[in-house]
Design an enzyme around this catalytic site. Structure first.
Site, short mmCIF file in Angstrom:
data_model
loop_
_atom_site.label_atom_id
_atom_site.label_comp_id
_atom_site.label_asym_id
_atom_site.label_seq_id
_atom_site.Cartn_x
_atom_site.Cartn_y
_atom_site.Cartn_z
N ASP A 147 9.80 6.81 -59.54
CA ASP A 147 10.87 7.13 -60.50
C ASP A 147 10.27 7.96 -61.63
O ASP A 147 10.02 7.47 -62.73
CB ASP A 147 11.51 5.86 -61.03
CG ASP A 147 12.82 6.14 -61.76
OD1 ASP A 147 13.26 7.30 -61.78
OD2 ASP A 147 13.41 5.19 -62.31
N ASN A 225 15.52 -2.85 -62.44
CA ASN A 225 15.46 -3.23 -63.85
C ASN A 225 16.07 -2.20 -64.80
O ASN A 225 15.89 -2.27 -66.01
CB ASN A 225 14.01 -3.51 -64.26
CG ASN A 225 13.11 -2.29 -64.11
OD1 ASN A 225 13.57 -1.22 -63.68
ND2 ASN A 225 11.84 -2.43 -64.46
N GLU A 229 22.58 -1.30 -72.63
CA GLU A 229 23.02 -2.48 -73.38
C GLU A 229 23.28 -2.17 -74.86
O GLU A 229 22.59 -1.36 -75.48
CB GLU A 229 22.00 -3.63 -73.25
CG GLU A 229 20.57 -3.26 -73.58
CD GLU A 229 19.57 -4.31 -73.09
OE1 GLU A 229 19.77 -4.89 -72.00
OE2 GLU A 229 18.58 -4.55 -73.79
N PRO A 369 10.82 -2.87 -74.07
CA PRO A 369 11.84 -3.89 -73.86
C PRO A 369 11.29 -5.18 -73.26
O PRO A 369 10.20 -5.20 -72.69
CB PRO A 369 12.78 -3.20 -72.86
CG PRO A 369 11.86 -2.34 -72.04
CD PRO A 369 10.79 -1.86 -73.00
N GLY A 370 12.07 -6.26 -73.41
CA GLY A 370 11.71 -7.54 -72.81
C GLY A 370 12.51 -7.77 -71.55
O GLY A 370 12.22 -7.23 -70.50
N HIS A 393 4.87 -0.97 -71.37
CA HIS A 393 6.21 -0.37 -71.27
C HIS A 393 7.30 -1.42 -71.20
O HIS A 393 8.49 -1.09 -71.12
CB HIS A 393 6.30 0.55 -70.05
CG HIS A 393 6.67 -0.11 -68.75
ND1 HIS A 393 6.01 -1.20 -68.25
CD2 HIS A 393 7.65 0.19 -67.85
CE1 HIS A 393 6.57 -1.55 -67.10
NE2 HIS A 393 7.56 -0.74 -66.84
N ALA A 395 7.94 -6.15 -70.76
CA ALA A 395 7.33 -7.47 -70.63
C ALA A 395 6.45 -7.55 -69.40
O ALA A 395 5.43 -8.24 -69.39
CB ALA A 395 8.43 -8.53 -70.57
N GLY A 396 6.82 -6.82 -68.34
CA GLY A 396 6.07 -6.88 -67.09
C GLY A 396 6.51 -8.06 -66.24
O GLY A 396 6.84 -9.13 -66.76
#
Length: 466
Positions: A147, A225, A229, A369-370, A393, A395-396
């Site tokens: 991506d 993911n 939002e 982001p989380g 990048h 939370a993973g």
């Protein structure tokens, strides 16, 4: 069509039974009113330039026969080095062994100069997600990722919590109407953006063949993911936006270059693996020489895909602001699946691949982001060279997608989301909050890389429904 003989097909290169059978069936069904000369010319063109026809619903099947056949290319074999360049690991206690091992293999490439592993790292294809790799005169398609140009965008509006509460229903309706998620399809109304007129779309047969898909998918988001939002962002007093320290209504989006980037990644990864032969453990890290024609083509295509990803976010934010009557105060955005040409402090010019890593040069803003119920952070980079000017990048992942499906039910996910006061539109158990690492622990592990300037809490979340 009855006058076209197999001998004529053989003469123009249709020598195997699969190709001839496919041609005879397709031509009999769709081209029965065309004369043989026109058909011969069409088939000759398809064989010569299969990429131009791959997106055609009918002729694409014939083109695929030749697109699947590797071009004759010269290749070089390379051995891995025992000791690679300097590797710095952040948050090592929470990084799985498989991701560490992948990074170690990347460090042993003869083109590697330096590397870093971010605290959100987990196993990926080629380079681990959260891996940062500096190379010399080489670009690795799988160190950028499938991506290409996947990125974050955050828009702050001149409203706060009261607007979110009062107009929650309207915001939900807008997000349903003006976003689209999934591998295929796009928005139901026409999209216009300058990126679609870029001359690069005419520079290679591959990009030419992908233009139609780029038009259809502009302004849409992928699966997994990716999200759009609405939520509330609390700005710190010392922020780079020169805005008052208070709570702002904000729009946050995460997605990439859609089918355009995926096709570019697939095409040039195949060229790389055909021309750069590596031991099995490193095969996915095959590179393209930046001085080669393929290397230059990939670089041009990658940059176009990155700009296309940015345009997708711009469309999403523009549509939603217009639909809700919101006034934008500022927008912050950053790539995290990309490669850049940069100069290290010792003046060496390198290609820095950030696969699932946020650029964090001194003073540079980014978003980390989380999950659908945990904070995202607006950050300012500190310019740490040991991290190759990078940060995490997100939370993973703490669980693979298959494990997340095993461990979570839809009803349990709904309970978690409701308990956090979040409205979820779409979404899947694969993306449940427990499938991710603790974002605050990740942020704690990279204090020397970024300074937090704001904290965003999601309120209305839209994702792809698996």
């Amino acid at each position: 069509m009855s006058g076209l003989k197999t001998k004529e097909l053989s003469k123009i290169g249709y020598t195997d039974d699969r190709a001839r059978s496919l041609v005879i069936n397709i031509m009999a069904r769709h081209f029965k009113h065309h004369d043989n000369a026109a058909i011969i010319q069409l088939l000759t063109d398809i064989k010569a330039r299969p990429a131009d026809f791959l997106q055609d619903e009918v002729l694409g099947k014939i083109a695929a026969v030749f697109a699947d056949q590797p071009e004759v290319r010269h290749f070089q074999s390379f051995d891995l080095l025992e000791a690679g360049g300097q590797l710095k690991v952040y948050g090592g206690k929470d990084i799985e062994h498989a991701a560490r091992r992948q990074m170690e293999v990347a460090m042993s490439l003869p083109v590697t100069v330096q590397g870093a592993l971010m605290p959100d790292a987990h196993m990926g294809y080629g380079l681990p997600v959260g891996g940062v790799l500096a190379t010399e005169q080489a670009v690795i398609p799988y160190a950028v990722g499938v991506d290409i140009g996947c990125r974050m965008a955050l828009t702050l509006f001149d409203e706060g919590e009261s607007f979110l509460k009062r107009y929650s229903y309207q915001l939900q309706m807008a997000i349903r109407e003006y976003t689209h998620f999934g591998m295929e399809g796009g928005l139901e109304f026409r999209q216009e953006h300058a990126v679609l007129d870029r001359p690069e779309f005419r520079d290679t047969p591959l990009l030419k063949s992908l233009h139609g898909k780029a038009v259809r998918q502009l302004g849409s988001s992928g699966s997994g993911n990716h999200f759009v939002e609405f939520g509330l962002l609390t700005l710190e007093a010392d922020n780079s936006l020169s805005l008052p320290s208070k709570q702002y209504l904000a729009l946050l989006s995460h997605s990439g270059s859609r089918g355009l980037g995926a096709a570019i990644a697939q095409h040039y990864t195949k060229i790389a693996t055909d021309t750069c032969k590596l031991p099995r453990a490193a095969q996915q890290l095959a590179w393209l020489d930046m001085n080669s024609e393929a290397g230059q083509e990939y670089w041009l295509s990658m940059n176009l895909a990155g700009d296309y990803a940015r345009a997708c976010h711009q469309q999403i934010h523009r549509h939603l602001a217009k639909a809700t009557g919101l006034k934008s105060l500022a927008t912050i955005e950053n790539h995290h699946n990309f490669a850049w040409e940069e100069t290290l402090t010792d003046t060496r010019k390198v290609i820095i691949h950030r696969k699932g890593a946020t650029p964090a040069h001194a003073g540079e803003l980014g978003i980390i982001p989380g999950s659908m119920t945990t904070p995202a952070y607006l950050v300012r980079g500190k310019g740490a060279e040991q991290s190759l000017y990078s940060a995490a990048h997100g939370a993973g992942r703490a669980m693979s997608r298959s494990k997340a499906r095993e461990k979570m039910t839809v009803s349990a996910l709904n309970k978690i989301v409701a308990g956090a006061g979040v409205t979820l539109i779409g979404g899947s158990v694969e993306e449940n909050p427990l499938a991710y690492k603790d974002i605050d622990r990740v942020m704690d592990a990279q204090r020397e890389l970024v300074q937090v300037e704001g904290r965003f809490m999601p309120a209305i979340v839209r994702m792809h429904k698996e």
